[in-house]
Design an enzyme around this catalytic site. Structure first.
Site, short mmCIF file in Angstrom:
data_model
loop_
_atom_site.label_atom_id
_atom_site.label_comp_id
_atom_site.label_asym_id
_atom_site.label_seq_id
_atom_site.Cartn_x
_atom_site.Cartn_y
_atom_site.Cartn_z
N GLU A 174 2.25 -0.90 4.72
CA GLU A 174 1.96 0.27 4.38
C GLU A 174 3.22 1.23 4.20
OE1 GLU A 174 -0.56 1.94 3.62
OE2 GLU A 174 -2.51 1.21 4.42
N HIS B 147 -2.50 -3.21 -3.20
CA HIS B 147 -3.99 -2.87 -2.94
C HIS B 147 -5.02 -2.89 -4.17
CE1 HIS B 147 -6.58 -1.13 0.32
NE2 HIS B 147 -6.99 -2.26 -0.01
N ASP C 298 -3.65 2.45 -4.91
CA ASP C 298 -2.36 2.21 -4.16
C ASP C 298 -1.82 0.56 -4.38
OD1 ASP C 298 -4.33 1.59 -2.20
OD2 ASP C 298 -2.81 1.17 -0.94
N HIS D 136 0.81 -1.09 0.03
CA HIS D 136 0.01 0.04 0.10
C HIS D 136 0.82 1.25 0.16
CE1 HIS D 136 -3.52 -2.47 1.75
NE2 HIS D 136 -2.65 -3.00 2.34
N TYR D 137 0.16 2.31 -0.20
CA TYR D 137 0.79 3.67 0.22
C TYR D 137 -0.10 4.26 1.05
CZ TYR D 137 -1.70 6.06 -3.75
OH TYR D 137 -2.44 6.50 -4.73
N THR D 138 0.35 5.22 2.15
CA THR D 138 -0.38 5.74 3.07
C THR D 138 -1.41 6.89 2.67
OG1 THR D 138 1.53 7.06 3.94
CG2 THR D 138 1.11 4.99 5.10
ZN LIG Z 1 -4.14 0.47 0.61
#
Ligand SMILES: [Zn+2]
Length: 274
Positions: free
Chosen positions: A119, A163, A173, A50-52
């Site tokens: 993340e 994701h 993401d 993911h990225y936050t």
């Molecule tokens: Zn995500």
């Protein structure tokens, strides 16, 4: 005592020892673990990136709150401890973190139950089609963390996903700037062989349109939740776009083109040969 008696006594002692070590006391009952099955595997079957979309302190605040969580957070500029990067672990691996939501990959649904989530602190889209890059120190930490997880759970390359791969209708993401190819070169995740892609493209214009149903079927076989009705609707375009963000980030418009089709086939040839 003759030799036979001594051996018999030794065998009895061994049996007693084996018996006591396979019996586990739970206070109000015992479990007998003397029969161990061969046909079992790990509950952890996927690794999700993911990225936050927010900074480090904001990410840690949100991910330790009531709504969402994740196993690991990799900062943009990780602290260094004895020469190695430090990542945050917010949830023990044996616990379910709430990072994937409604999701699907290779027949599995609700991937929170069967995945580890990472993340990565990154703002994602910056506007004007620009995306925040992932700095080398962060990528180095992602690689070291992922390698260890993959080795411990023996995760196959096609189960290292974004994701956006497992929830393409809702999520984008870790985005087109995520260094999937760099990770692949470090032994993490899947990537098609260039020569196979070129051979499959066979001098066609990479942007030329292809049969929608055939591409849908390839993406479905690879793992995506996509219809195989031959209809280029918004849902299918989003799945194609998610695939492109992962494997051809230079153009993720969601068009069913020849290069995308060749990449999908090259991945199937490599990881799911028939
Ligand atoms: Zn995500």
């Amino acid at each position: 005592m003759n030799l036979f008696k001594r051996l018999a006594g030794f065998a009895a002692l061994l049996a007693l020892t084996a018996c006591t070590t396979t019996m586990i006391d739970h206070g109000t009952y015992y479990t007998d673990t003397s029969h161990q099955a061969k046909s079992a595997d790990s509950r952890i079957r996927f690794l999700v990136m993911h990225y936050t979309e927010i900074n480090e302190s904001g990410s840690l605040a949100v991910l330790t709150g009531d709504e969402v969580s994740v196993h690991y957070v990799v900062p943009e500029a990780p602290k260094v401890e004895r020469g190695e990067p430090v990542v945050y672990q917010l949830v023990p691996e044996e616990k379910r973190a709430w990072h994937a939501g409604q999701s699907y990959w290779q027949g599995a649904t609700e991937l929170n139950a069967s995945s580890i989530g990472i993340e990565n602190v990154n703002l994602g889209p910056l506007g004007n089609g620009q995306w925040q890059p992932y700095p080398p120190a962060q990528v180095d930490a992602i690689i070291k963390l992922s390698r260890d997880i993959i080795a411990r759970y023996k995760l196959p390359p096609t189960r290292i996903v974004g994701h956006s791969d497992i929830a393409p209708q809702r999520k984008i993401d870790p985005g087109p700037a995520f260094p999937w190819k760099t990770l692949y070169d470090a032994g993490i995740g899947a990537w098609p062989d260039d020569a196979t892609v070129a051979a499959l493209l066979a001098n066609r214009d990479p942007k030329s349109p292809v049969d929608v149903r055939a591409l849908q079927e390839k993406l479905k076989r690879y793992g995506y939740d996509v219809a195989t009705d031959g209809v280029l609707d918004e849902k299918t375009r989003r799945v194609i776009g998610a695939f492109q963000m992962h494997f051809r980030p230079s153009d993720y418009a969601g068009n069913p083109d020849a290069q995308t089709d060749a990449i999908a086939q090259a991945l199937l040839d490599k990881y799911f040969p028939q």
